[in-house]
Design a protein around this motif. Structure first.
Motif, PDB file in Angstrom:
ATOM      1  N   PHE A 134       4.222  -8.924  -2.065  1.00 31.40           N
ATOM      2  CA  PHE A 134       4.271  -7.589  -2.641  1.00 31.40           C
ATOM      3  C   PHE A 134       2.878  -6.961  -2.633  1.00 31.40           C
ATOM      4  CE2 PHE A 134       7.952  -9.667  -4.655  1.00 31.40           C
ATOM      5  CZ  PHE A 134       8.939  -8.763  -4.295  1.00 31.40           C
ATOM      6  N   SER A 135       2.841  -5.649  -2.566  1.00 34.49           N
ATOM      7  CA  SER A 135       1.595  -4.907  -2.666  1.00 34.49           C
ATOM      8  C   SER A 135       0.940  -5.158  -4.019  1.00 34.49           C
ATOM      9  CB  SER A 135       1.875  -3.409  -2.489  1.00 34.49           C
ATOM     10  OG  SER A 135       0.778  -2.636  -2.915  1.00 34.49           O
ATOM     11  N   LYS A 136      -0.375  -5.140  -4.053  1.00 38.33           N
ATOM     12  CA  LYS A 136      -1.092  -5.332  -5.321  1.00 38.33           C
ATOM     13  C   LYS A 136      -0.760  -4.244  -6.330  1.00 38.33           C
ATOM     14  CE  LYS A 136      -5.078  -7.818  -3.423  1.00 38.33           C
ATOM     15  NZ  LYS A 136      -6.555  -7.805  -3.230  1.00 38.33           N
ATOM     16  N   CYS A 151       3.473  -5.845   1.547  1.00 38.33           N
ATOM     17  CA  CYS A 151       2.247  -5.656   2.325  1.00 38.33           C
ATOM     18  C   CYS A 151       2.111  -6.805   3.316  1.00 38.33           C
ATOM     19  CB  CYS A 151       1.016  -5.568   1.424  1.00 38.33           C
ATOM     20  SG  CYS A 151       0.578  -7.108   0.595  1.00 38.33           S
ATOM     21  N   GLY A 152       1.388  -6.546   4.363  1.00 38.45           N
ATOM     22  CA  GLY A 152       1.099  -7.535   5.396  1.00 38.45           C
ATOM     23  C   GLY A 152       0.139  -6.919   6.385  1.00 38.45           C
ATOM     24  N   ARG A 153      -0.297  -7.697   7.346  1.00 38.62           N
ATOM     25  CA  ARG A 153      -1.273  -7.191   8.309  1.00 38.62           C
ATOM     26  C   ARG A 153      -0.672  -7.060   9.698  1.00 38.62           C
ATOM     27  NH1 ARG A 153      -5.727 -11.513   7.757  1.00 38.62           N
ATOM     28  NH2 ARG A 153      -3.898 -12.739   7.160  1.00 38.62           N
ATOM     29  N   ASN A 154      -1.175  -6.100  10.426  1.00 44.31           N
ATOM     30  CA  ASN A 154      -0.754  -5.970  11.815  1.00 44.31           C
ATOM     31  C   ASN A 154      -1.593  -6.899  12.686  1.00 44.31           C
ATOM     32  OD1 ASN A 154      -3.218  -4.664  12.116  1.00 44.31           O
ATOM     33  ND2 ASN A 154      -2.357  -2.713  12.802  1.00 44.31           N
ATOM     34  N   ASP A 155      -1.372  -6.856  13.974  1.00 48.19           N
ATOM     35  CA  ASP A 155      -2.067  -7.724  14.914  1.00 48.19           C
ATOM     36  C   ASP A 155      -3.581  -7.566  14.818  1.00 48.19           C
ATOM     37  OD1 ASP A 155      -1.496  -9.696  16.869  1.00 48.19           O
ATOM     38  OD2 ASP A 155      -2.132  -8.314  18.439  1.00 48.19           O
ATOM     39  N   GLN A 156      -4.032  -6.350  14.538  1.00 47.83           N
ATOM     40  CA  GLN A 156      -5.460  -6.033  14.490  1.00 47.83           C
ATOM     41  C   GLN A 156      -6.076  -6.259  13.112  1.00 47.83           C
ATOM     42  OE1 GLN A 156      -3.124  -4.165  16.000  1.00 47.83           O
ATOM     43  NE2 GLN A 156      -3.770  -4.480  18.124  1.00 47.83           N
ATOM     44  N   THR A 196      15.459  -5.024   1.280  1.00 53.82           N
ATOM     45  CA  THR A 196      16.059  -6.294   0.846  1.00 53.82           C
ATOM     46  C   THR A 196      16.585  -7.137   2.003  1.00 53.82           C
ATOM     47  OG1 THR A 196      18.155  -5.129   0.432  1.00 53.82           O
ATOM     48  CG2 THR A 196      16.655  -5.437  -1.450  1.00 53.82           C
ATOM     49  N   ARG A 197      16.654  -6.579   3.186  1.00 55.10           N
ATOM     50  CA  ARG A 197      17.068  -7.375   4.345  1.00 55.10           C
ATOM     51  C   ARG A 197      15.983  -8.363   4.765  1.00 55.10           C
ATOM     52  NH1 ARG A 197      18.152  -3.101   8.842  1.00 55.10           N
ATOM     53  NH2 ARG A 197      16.249  -2.256   7.879  1.00 55.10           N
ATOM     54  N   PHE A 198      14.755  -8.113   4.306  1.00 55.03           N
ATOM     55  CA  PHE A 198      13.620  -8.916   4.746  1.00 55.03           C
ATOM     56  C   PHE A 198      12.883  -9.503   3.547  1.00 55.03           C
ATOM     57  CE2 PHE A 198      14.282  -5.420   7.754  1.00 55.03           C
ATOM     58  CZ  PHE A 198      14.549  -6.137   8.912  1.00 55.03           C
ATOM     59  N   LYS A 199      12.205 -10.603   3.773  1.00 56.88           N
ATOM     60  CA  LYS A 199      11.448 -11.262   2.708  1.00 56.88           C
ATOM     61  C   LYS A 199      10.110 -11.747   3.258  1.00 56.88           C
ATOM     62  CE  LYS A 199      13.750 -15.703   3.544  1.00 56.88           C
ATOM     63  NZ  LYS A 199      14.584 -16.779   2.958  1.00 56.88           N
ATOM     64  N   PRO A 200       9.161 -12.095   2.375  1.00 53.81           N
ATOM     65  CA  PRO A 200       7.867 -12.599   2.828  1.00 53.81           C
ATOM     66  C   PRO A 200       8.027 -13.778   3.784  1.00 53.81           C
ATOM     67  CG  PRO A 200       7.736 -12.070   0.508  1.00 53.81           C
ATOM     68  CD  PRO A 200       9.180 -11.902   0.898  1.00 53.81           C
ATOM     69  N   GLY A 201       7.183 -13.777   4.821  1.00 49.55           N
ATOM     70  CA  GLY A 201       7.255 -14.803   5.848  1.00 49.55           C
ATOM     71  C   GLY A 201       7.999 -14.360   7.087  1.00 49.55           C
ATOM     72  N   GLN A 202       8.601 -13.170   7.016  1.00 52.73           N
ATOM     73  CA  GLN A 202       9.304 -12.624   8.182  1.00 52.73           C
ATOM     74  C   GLN A 202       8.473 -11.513   8.823  1.00 52.73           C
ATOM     75  OE1 GLN A 202      13.155 -11.690   6.167  1.00 52.73           O
ATOM     76  NE2 GLN A 202      14.061 -13.018   7.730  1.00 52.73           N
ATOM     77  N   TYR A 203       8.694 -11.349  10.121  1.00 53.23           N
ATOM     78  CA  TYR A 203       8.059 -10.256  10.843  1.00 53.23           C
ATOM     79  C   TYR A 203       8.954  -9.029  10.801  1.00 53.23           C
ATOM     80  CZ  TYR A 203       4.939 -13.780  12.843  1.00 53.23           C
ATOM     81  OH  TYR A 203       4.012 -14.785  13.013  1.00 53.23           O
ATOM     82  N   THR A 205      -6.116   1.009   4.911  1.00 55.88           N
ATOM     83  CA  THR A 205      -4.708   0.643   4.797  1.00 55.88           C
ATOM     84  C   THR A 205      -3.820   1.609   5.565  1.00 55.88           C
ATOM     85  OG1 THR A 205      -5.167  -0.176   2.565  1.00 55.88           O
ATOM     86  CG2 THR A 205      -2.865   0.140   3.139  1.00 55.88           C
ATOM     87  N   LEU A 206      -2.809   1.066   6.217  1.00 56.23           N
ATOM     88  CA  LEU A 206      -1.749   1.875   6.823  1.00 56.23           C
ATOM     89  C   LEU A 206      -0.570   1.919   5.868  1.00 56.23           C
ATOM     90  CD1 LEU A 206      -1.747   0.470  10.477  1.00 56.23           C
ATOM     91  CD2 LEU A 206      -2.888   2.534   9.651  1.00 56.23           C
ATOM     92  N   ILE A 207       0.079   3.073   5.790  1.00 55.37           N
ATOM     93  CA  ILE A 207       1.245   3.235   4.929  1.00 55.37           C
ATOM     94  C   ILE A 207       2.396   3.710   5.798  1.00 55.37           C
ATOM     95  CG2 ILE A 207       2.186   4.450   2.926  1.00 55.37           C
ATOM     96  CD1 ILE A 207      -1.172   4.769   2.531  1.00 55.37           C
ATOM     97  N   GLY A 208       3.541   3.025   5.696  1.00 58.60           N
ATOM     98  CA  GLY A 208       4.650   3.396   6.567  1.00 58.60           C
ATOM     99  C   GLY A 208       5.976   2.900   6.052  1.00 58.60           C
ATOM    100  N   LYS A 209       6.920   2.682   7.006  1.00 61.87           N
ATOM    101  CA  LYS A 209       8.261   2.240   6.631  1.00 61.87           C
ATOM    102  C   LYS A 209       8.799   1.331   7.731  1.00 61.87           C
ATOM    103  CE  LYS A 209      10.519   6.289   8.701  1.00 61.87           C
ATOM    104  NZ  LYS A 209      11.354   7.488   8.456  1.00 61.87           N
ATOM    105  N   ILE A 210       9.705   0.429   7.340  1.00 64.08           N
ATOM    106  CA  ILE A 210      10.318  -0.469   8.302  1.00 64.08           C
ATOM    107  C   ILE A 210      11.270   0.308   9.202  1.00 64.08           C
ATOM    108  CG2 ILE A 210      11.907  -2.437   8.552  1.00 64.08           C
ATOM    109  CD1 ILE A 210      10.775  -3.571   5.978  1.00 64.08           C
ATOM    110  N   VAL A 211      11.214   0.023  10.482  1.00 64.06           N
ATOM    111  CA  VAL A 211      12.135   0.635  11.442  1.00 64.06           C
ATOM    112  C   VAL A 211      12.786  -0.485  12.243  1.00 64.06           C
ATOM    113  CG1 VAL A 211      10.901   2.820  11.607  1.00 64.06           C
ATOM    114  CG2 VAL A 211      10.281   0.942  13.127  1.00 64.06           C
TER     115      VAL A 211
END
Length: 477
Positions: free
Chosen positions: A427-429, A436-441, A451-458, A470-476
């Motif tokens: 979760f975000s702080k 929250c998580g990091r991209n490749d860079q 809710t379809r996704f949980k920590p440890g998943q891409y 920080t980047l702010i966005g949404k899952i697609v």
């Protein structure tokens, strides 16, 4: 020097961590251990080794130092501010020790190695002082304190890599982990204490590294960071038994490929790279494997060749720019971060301007920026006068920080409108409604919980806006 996080840093890179509650792996003694770590990622990795050694000797870990029988601080000597934080923290333990006279307080790591017996003589609440290569001796040293004597072991080793010890993952999210691949440093940078506190370079057996990565993946971890003071100089030669043919040495590019091949679902990062040692072979290996993150920490320290020579960095301005050019050519999407020291001995205003122009040339994604802090015992302290006034250092540092904030924002803005592959770390702080998580860079990405996704998943995240960090966005889909 090893970087900590991917955010912009200024004066002091210290931070602290506490051990998780954990049961002993050996026969329980009923005694509790608390470890607090400061400084670089290597110190945090070492604390996990210490915890493993003591859990095997019957200790449990605790989150609260007031409940502990043994309290250790794993220390950093890279800057004066880091050392002062440790001294202040030791004073805070004084009341706890007064209420629990049997409590053992120890100093581990680089500061222990540098100051040695001074801690036992002047810091009355310190019972144990242990250097980075002596952690196997901790049970014996604790026994000595139990018998009523102070204990110290700061001997450096040419062989110790702790390759056979499985680290206890402290403060772990169960998703990302560090793997130490080598210890020590042979680069005698004139400003740095690391060669004196961590000893000569030695590389860990590559098979134990790959096995640790495999074990972590099997346990559910999905990202590992390979650690070393200078990972690119990794070189392991297998000992040869009588009658055997010598095996060829394994270099860092080959090790990187071996770890990447554990699983395409295991992300691989590494830190830190020295500009003189990062080869095209490493860069082509990074480009060949999708799961090797496209991010390199490449400390420049200064943009001026004369200052780099005084720092004993063994490269000049043009060499460094050539390495940056190679990264851009071979891995166009690669992010680059750096370390900058401003106000080094005799640095002129024109030389400071060359550092700013280097920053303009590279446009670093992130940076760790510091005013020069003279460290006793270093080559710079022995050879050069710390002659740049503090107010000049501070003003130059402000200029560097401001420029880096511009460049960090510029790099982040380039991601807007693009889909990022993000490993969910938790979760975000700021809100349990955001992941929250990091991209490749290595840029942090924040997005609403799905809710379809949980920590440890891409997940794929569309970046819609950003700050400089920080980047702010949404899952697609």
């Amino acid at each position: 020097m090893i970087e900590l996080q991917h955010t912009t840093k200024t004066h002091d890179e210290s931070r602290q961590g506490e051990a998780l509650d954990m049961l002993p792996t050996g026969k329980s003694t009923g005694r509790k251990l608390y470890i607090e770590s400061y400084g670089c990622q290597m110190n945090f990795s070492d604390s996990e080794i210490v915890a493993s050694i003591l859990l095997d000797n019957g200790f449990e870990t605790t989150r609260d130092y007031r409940d502990a029988d043994v309290v250790f601080i794993n220390t950093c000597s890279i800057r004066e501010n880091a050392e002062q934080r440790v001294r202040n923290r030791l004073k805070e333990f004084e009341s706890a020790k007064a209420k629990n006279p049997g409590m053992i307080v120890g100093v581990l790591g680089c500061m222990a190695e540098r100051l040695k017996s001074k801690f036992l003589e002047e810091e009355k609440l310190v019972d144990v002082v242990v250097g980075p290569d002596a952690y196997r001796d901790l049970p014996n040293l604790i026994d000595k304190v139990d018998d009523g004597t102070k204990a110290v072991n700061v001997l450096l080793s040419r062989e110790e890599t702790y390759a056979d010890i499985s680290p206890v993952r402290l403060n772990s999210n169960g998703i990302t982990a560090f793997i130490s691949i080598m210890r020590g440093c042979d680069n005698m940078c004139s400003f740095c204490v690391v060669p004196f506190t961590r000893g000569r370079e030695r590389s860990r057996d590559y098979q134990s590294i790959v096995q640790e990565a495999q074990d972590l993946f099997n346990a559910g971890y999905r990202e590992v960071t390979l650690l070393g003071q200078n990972v690119d100089s990794y070189k392991y030669t297998k000992p040869v038994a009588e009658g055997e043919e010598p095996a060829p040495a394994v270099n860092f590019a080959q090790l990187l490929a071996m770890v990447a091949e554990v699983s395409p679902e295991l992300r691989v990062r590494f830190s830190t790279s020295h500009p003189k040692d990062i080869t095209d072979e490493v860069l082509y290996t990074m480009g060949r494997y999708e799961n090797i993150c496209k991010y390199i920490h490449l400390p420049v320290q200064s943009g001026n060749s004369r200052v780099l020579d005084l720092m004993n960095r063994t490269y000049d301005r043009e060499w460094y720019m050539g390495r940056v050019d190679a990264i851009r050519r071979i891995i166009p999407e690669c992010a680059i971060s750096t370390d900058v020291i401003t106000g080094f001995c005799t640095e002129t205003e024109e030389e400071h301007e060359e550092t700013l122009s280097m920053m303009d040339y590279v446009k670093y994604d992130f940076a760790y920026m510091f005013a020069y802090s003279e460290r006793p015992g270093t080559l710079a302290a022995k050879r050069y006068a710390d002659d740049v006034p503090e107010e000049v250092k501070k003003r130059r540092l402000t200029e560097i920080v401001n420029k880096q904030q511009e460049h960090s924002l510029y790099r982040a803005q380039n991601f807007i409108g693009k889909v990022q592959k993000v490993l969910i770390e938790g979760f975000s702080k700021r809100s349990d409604e955001d992941y929250c998580g990091r991209n490749d860079q290595n840029t942090m990405v924040v997005f609403p919980v799905d809710t379809r996704f949980k920590p440890g998943q891409y997940v794929n995240v569309l970046a819609e806006r950003c700050t400089s960090a920080t980047l702010i966005g949404k899952i697609v889909d």
